[in-house]
Design a protein around this motif. Structure first.
Motif, PDB file in Angstrom:
ATOM      1  N   ARG A  15     -25.193   8.715  81.581  1.00 58.93           N
ATOM      2  CA  ARG A  15     -23.938   8.827  82.330  1.00 58.93           C
ATOM      3  C   ARG A  15     -24.158   8.471  83.805  1.00 58.93           C
ATOM      4  NH1 ARG A  15     -22.863  13.183  78.799  1.00 58.93           N
ATOM      5  NH2 ARG A  15     -23.551  14.746  80.285  1.00 58.93           N
ATOM      6  N   LEU A  16     -25.339   8.763  84.345  1.00 55.88           N
ATOM      7  CA  LEU A  16     -25.655   8.363  85.728  1.00 55.88           C
ATOM      8  C   LEU A  16     -25.653   6.842  85.856  1.00 55.88           C
ATOM      9  CD1 LEU A  16     -28.659  10.779  86.440  1.00 55.88           C
ATOM     10  CD2 LEU A  16     -26.300  11.025  87.253  1.00 55.88           C
ATOM     11  N   LEU A  44     -18.679   6.991  66.385  1.00 56.77           N
ATOM     12  CA  LEU A  44     -19.222   6.577  67.682  1.00 56.77           C
ATOM     13  C   LEU A  44     -18.131   6.477  68.745  1.00 56.77           C
ATOM     14  CD1 LEU A  44     -21.885   3.957  66.603  1.00 56.77           C
ATOM     15  CD2 LEU A  44     -22.267   6.266  67.494  1.00 56.77           C
ATOM     16  N   ARG A  45     -16.948   6.043  68.358  1.00 59.23           N
ATOM     17  CA  ARG A  45     -15.830   5.982  69.311  1.00 59.23           C
ATOM     18  C   ARG A  45     -15.498   7.376  69.835  1.00 59.23           C
ATOM     19  NH1 ARG A  45     -13.560   2.294  66.879  1.00 59.23           N
ATOM     20  NH2 ARG A  45     -12.611   3.487  65.229  1.00 59.23           N
ATOM     21  N   GLU A  46     -15.453   8.348  68.929  1.00 57.30           N
ATOM     22  CA  GLU A  46     -15.186   9.738  69.334  1.00 57.30           C
ATOM     23  C   GLU A  46     -16.323  10.272  70.204  1.00 57.30           C
ATOM     24  OE1 GLU A  46     -14.912  13.970  67.063  1.00 57.30           O
ATOM     25  OE2 GLU A  46     -13.700  12.330  66.211  1.00 57.30           O
ATOM     26  N   HIS A  51     -18.316  11.793  75.736  1.00 56.29           N
ATOM     27  CA  HIS A  51     -19.279  11.614  76.828  1.00 56.29           C
ATOM     28  C   HIS A  51     -18.673  10.885  78.018  1.00 56.29           C
ATOM     29  CE1 HIS A  51     -22.145  12.924  73.821  1.00 56.29           C
ATOM     30  NE2 HIS A  51     -22.951  13.192  74.821  1.00 56.29           N
ATOM     31  N   HIS A  52     -17.357  10.682  77.980  1.00 53.88           N
ATOM     32  CA  HIS A  52     -16.636  10.038  79.076  1.00 53.88           C
ATOM     33  C   HIS A  52     -17.243   8.677  79.435  1.00 53.88           C
ATOM     34  CE1 HIS A  52     -14.593  13.852  79.418  1.00 53.88           C
ATOM     35  NE2 HIS A  52     -15.768  14.443  79.509  1.00 53.88           N
ATOM     36  N   ALA A  53     -17.641   7.945  78.397  1.00 53.42           N
ATOM     37  CA  ALA A  53     -18.238   6.625  78.608  1.00 53.42           C
ATOM     38  C   ALA A  53     -17.178   5.646  79.096  1.00 53.42           C
ATOM     39  CB  ALA A  53     -18.856   6.120  77.306  1.00 53.42           C
ATOM     40  N   SER A  54     -17.544   4.860  80.092  1.00 50.35           N
ATOM     41  CA  SER A  54     -16.634   3.819  80.583  1.00 50.35           C
ATOM     42  C   SER A  54     -16.685   2.637  79.623  1.00 50.35           C
ATOM     43  CB  SER A  54     -17.060   3.374  81.986  1.00 50.35           C
ATOM     44  OG  SER A  54     -18.203   2.533  81.914  1.00 50.35           O
ATOM     45  N   ASP A  55     -15.877   1.614  79.911  1.00 48.63           N
ATOM     46  CA  ASP A  55     -15.879   0.398  79.094  1.00 48.63           C
ATOM     47  C   ASP A  55     -17.192  -0.366  79.203  1.00 48.63           C
ATOM     48  OD1 ASP A  55     -13.344   0.930  78.190  1.00 48.63           O
ATOM     49  OD2 ASP A  55     -12.359  -0.343  79.667  1.00 48.63           O
ATOM     50  N   THR A  56     -18.010  -0.027  80.177  1.00 48.70           N
ATOM     51  CA  THR A  56     -19.313  -0.663  80.365  1.00 48.70           C
ATOM     52  C   THR A  56     -20.319  -0.192  79.319  1.00 48.70           C
ATOM     53  OG1 THR A  56     -18.888  -0.806  82.732  1.00 48.70           O
ATOM     54  CG2 THR A  56     -21.181  -0.946  82.062  1.00 48.70           C
ATOM     55  N   TRP A  57     -20.105   1.000  78.760  1.00 51.50           N
ATOM     56  CA  TRP A  57     -21.058   1.639  77.845  1.00 51.50           C
ATOM     57  C   TRP A  57     -20.544   1.532  76.419  1.00 51.50           C
ATOM     58  CZ3 TRP A  57     -22.620   7.484  78.605  1.00 51.50           C
ATOM     59  CH2 TRP A  57     -23.692   7.797  77.769  1.00 51.50           C
ATOM     60  N   LYS A  58     -21.238   0.767  75.587  1.00 55.32           N
ATOM     61  CA  LYS A  58     -20.843   0.540  74.195  1.00 55.32           C
ATOM     62  C   LYS A  58     -21.809   1.266  73.257  1.00 55.32           C
ATOM     63  CE  LYS A  58     -17.904  -2.559  75.683  1.00 55.32           C
ATOM     64  NZ  LYS A  58     -16.538  -2.211  75.864  1.00 55.32           N
ATOM     65  N   PHE A  59     -21.267   1.858  72.200  1.00 59.24           N
ATOM     66  CA  PHE A  59     -22.052   2.543  71.179  1.00 59.24           C
ATOM     67  C   PHE A  59     -21.996   1.712  69.909  1.00 59.24           C
ATOM     68  CE2 PHE A  59     -21.091   5.659  74.299  1.00 59.24           C
ATOM     69  CZ  PHE A  59     -22.122   6.577  74.274  1.00 59.24           C
ATOM     70  N   LEU A  60     -23.176   1.326  69.397  1.00 60.57           N
ATOM     71  CA  LEU A  60     -23.250   0.378  68.297  1.00 60.57           C
ATOM     72  C   LEU A  60     -23.876   0.977  67.049  1.00 60.57           C
ATOM     73  CD1 LEU A  60     -24.583  -2.664  70.352  1.00 60.57           C
ATOM     74  CD2 LEU A  60     -22.211  -2.089  69.836  1.00 60.57           C
ATOM     75  N   THR A  61     -23.380   0.522  65.907  1.00 63.36           N
ATOM     76  CA  THR A  61     -23.939   0.884  64.613  1.00 63.36           C
ATOM     77  C   THR A  61     -24.084  -0.393  63.804  1.00 63.36           C
ATOM     78  OG1 THR A  61     -23.783   2.426  62.758  1.00 63.36           O
ATOM     79  CG2 THR A  61     -21.712   1.375  63.481  1.00 63.36           C
TER      80      THR A  61
END
Length: 134
Positions: A15-16, A44-46, A51-61
């Motif tokens: 997050r930092l 992963l979207r949930e 985690h309040h991820a911005s659009d810069t942070w993508k979670f992949l499967t």
């Protein structure tokens, strides 16, 4: 999404990084699941939202064998002598810095805030020295 060990401080530290670079169109964070049987795109979207991820942070499967092969061959997360066969489970504490050309630039202990601050500094240097990022 279900890890109760190193992923907790790692996500806090990521997050930092996300905060330092969110909104940039020349920077991306990719978090790859280690448990694709559980981590569907919806899960992963949930998780990203929690985690309040911005659009810069993508979670992949994806397919486990493809994800693990990438961890071994691209990110070098497994020692070469142990990478002859795909391990049953890869769960690393490392954050990997990759430039826009796919070149590995560094590995950082994602559980260490000091190391993550070094990652942020290295990202800033890489972005400042890349003429195509301006």
């Amino acid at each position: 999404t279900t890890c109760q060990s190193i992923c907790i401080p790692m996500n806090k530290n990521m997050r930092l990084v996300d905060s330092a670079f969110k909104g940039r169109n020349d920077f991306l964070i990719l978090s790859h699941t280690v448990d694709p049987e559980v981590d569907s795109p919806a899960v992963l979207r949930e998780y990203a939202q929690s985690h309040h991820a911005s659009d810069t942070w993508k979670f992949l499967t994806g397919d486990k064998s493809v994800l693990y092969k990438m961890a071994i061959d691209s990110y070098l997360l497994v020692e070469p002598e142990k990478s002859k066969t795909l391990p049953e489970f890869i769960h690393s504490n490392l954050f990997i810095l990759v430039d826009k050309n796919g070149k590995l630039r560094g590995q950082y202990d994602g559980t260490s805030e000091k190391e993550v601050r070094r990652l942020i500094a290295d990202c800033q240097i890489l972005l400042e020295t890349d003429p195509s990022s301006h």
